[in-house]
Design a protein around this motif. Sequence first.
Motif, mmCIF file in Angstrom:
data_model
loop_
_atom_site.group_PDB
_atom_site.id
_atom_site.type_symbol
_atom_site.label_atom_id
_atom_site.label_comp_id
_atom_site.label_asym_id
_atom_site.label_seq_id
_atom_site.Cartn_x
_atom_site.Cartn_y
_atom_site.Cartn_z
ATOM 1 N N THR A 54 0.833 -1.196 0.000
ATOM 2 C CA THR A 54 0.000 0.000 0.000
ATOM 3 C C THR A 54 0.872 1.251 0.000
ATOM 4 N N GLU A 55 0.299 2.357 -0.416
ATOM 5 C CA GLU A 55 1.020 3.626 -0.390
ATOM 6 C C GLU A 55 1.425 3.981 1.034
ATOM 7 N N GLU A 56 0.549 3.691 1.984
ATOM 8 C CA GLU A 56 0.861 3.982 3.384
ATOM 9 C C GLU A 56 2.099 3.213 3.847
ATOM 10 N N LEU B 162 16.996 1.737 15.247
ATOM 11 C CA LEU B 162 17.365 2.933 14.493
ATOM 12 C C LEU B 162 17.454 4.184 15.381
ATOM 13 N N GLU B 163 17.015 4.034 16.625
ATOM 14 C CA GLU B 163 16.981 5.157 17.571
ATOM 15 C C GLU B 163 16.107 6.294 17.052
ATOM 16 N N VAL B 164 14.901 5.915 16.578
ATOM 17 C CA VAL B 164 13.919 6.891 16.108
ATOM 18 C C VAL B 164 12.607 6.662 16.849
ATOM 19 N N ASP B 165 11.787 7.693 16.887
ATOM 20 C CA ASP B 165 10.494 7.628 17.554
ATOM 21 C C ASP B 165 9.474 6.964 16.625
ATOM 22 N N PRO B 166 8.911 5.830 17.021
ATOM 23 C CA PRO B 166 7.940 5.148 16.158
ATOM 24 C C PRO B 166 6.705 5.995 15.865
ATOM 25 N N ILE B 167 6.381 6.902 16.773
ATOM 26 C CA ILE B 167 5.219 7.772 16.562
ATOM 27 C C ILE B 167 5.450 8.677 15.350
ATOM 28 N N GLU B 168 6.693 9.093 15.137
ATOM 29 C CA GLU B 168 7.009 9.951 13.992
ATOM 30 C C GLU B 168 6.654 9.255 12.675
ATOM 31 N N GLY B 169 6.994 7.989 12.552
ATOM 32 C CA GLY B 169 6.664 7.233 11.349
ATOM 33 C C GLY B 169 5.161 7.089 11.177
ATOM 34 N N MET B 170 4.485 6.839 12.290
ATOM 35 C CA MET B 170 3.032 6.694 12.219
ATOM 36 C C MET B 170 2.375 8.017 11.843
ATOM 37 N N ARG B 171 2.949 9.131 12.300
ATOM 38 C CA ARG B 171 2.409 10.445 11.930
ATOM 39 C C ARG B 171 2.566 10.699 10.436
ATOM 40 N N LYS B 172 3.677 10.280 9.872
ATOM 41 C CA LYS B 172 3.874 10.444 8.426
ATOM 42 C C LYS B 172 2.763 9.729 7.658
ATOM 43 N N VAL B 173 2.452 8.527 8.084
ATOM 44 C CA VAL B 173 1.385 7.766 7.428
ATOM 45 C C VAL B 173 0.039 8.448 7.655
ATOM 46 N N GLN B 174 -0.212 8.876 8.877
ATOM 47 C CA GLN B 174 -1.478 9.532 9.196
ATOM 48 C C GLN B 174 -1.648 10.813 8.379
ATOM 49 N N ASN B 175 -0.591 11.590 8.240
ATOM 50 C CA ASN B 175 -0.664 12.820 7.443
ATOM 51 C C ASN B 175 -0.970 12.517 5.978
#
Length: 87
Positions: free
Chosen positions: A7-9, A64-77
């Motif tokens: 999927t695109e998401e 990766l030492e990244v916030d998983p919420i950030e990735g989810m926000r990208k998809v949500q946006n």
Amino acid sequence: MTYSAQTEEMKILLSWLKNNRIEKELTMRDLAERLETQHSFVQKVENGERRLDLIEYLRYCQALEVDPIEGMRKVQNFVKARKLSGQ
């Protein structure tokens, strides 16, 4: 229904993960070592051949030492923008 790894998401999320790996100057093998798995796992994830379940996604982000919420926000946006454009 489309297989979720295609999927695109999911493409947006996988691109975000890959870009983070590259920005941190990690090879697929480096990341695989952090995840204690084979490098082919990382390769399949980044190529969209294998999807991540929630726990795997959280571990991937931790490695990766990244916030998983950030990735989810990208998809949500992306989803919100698509809805606003009427798609």
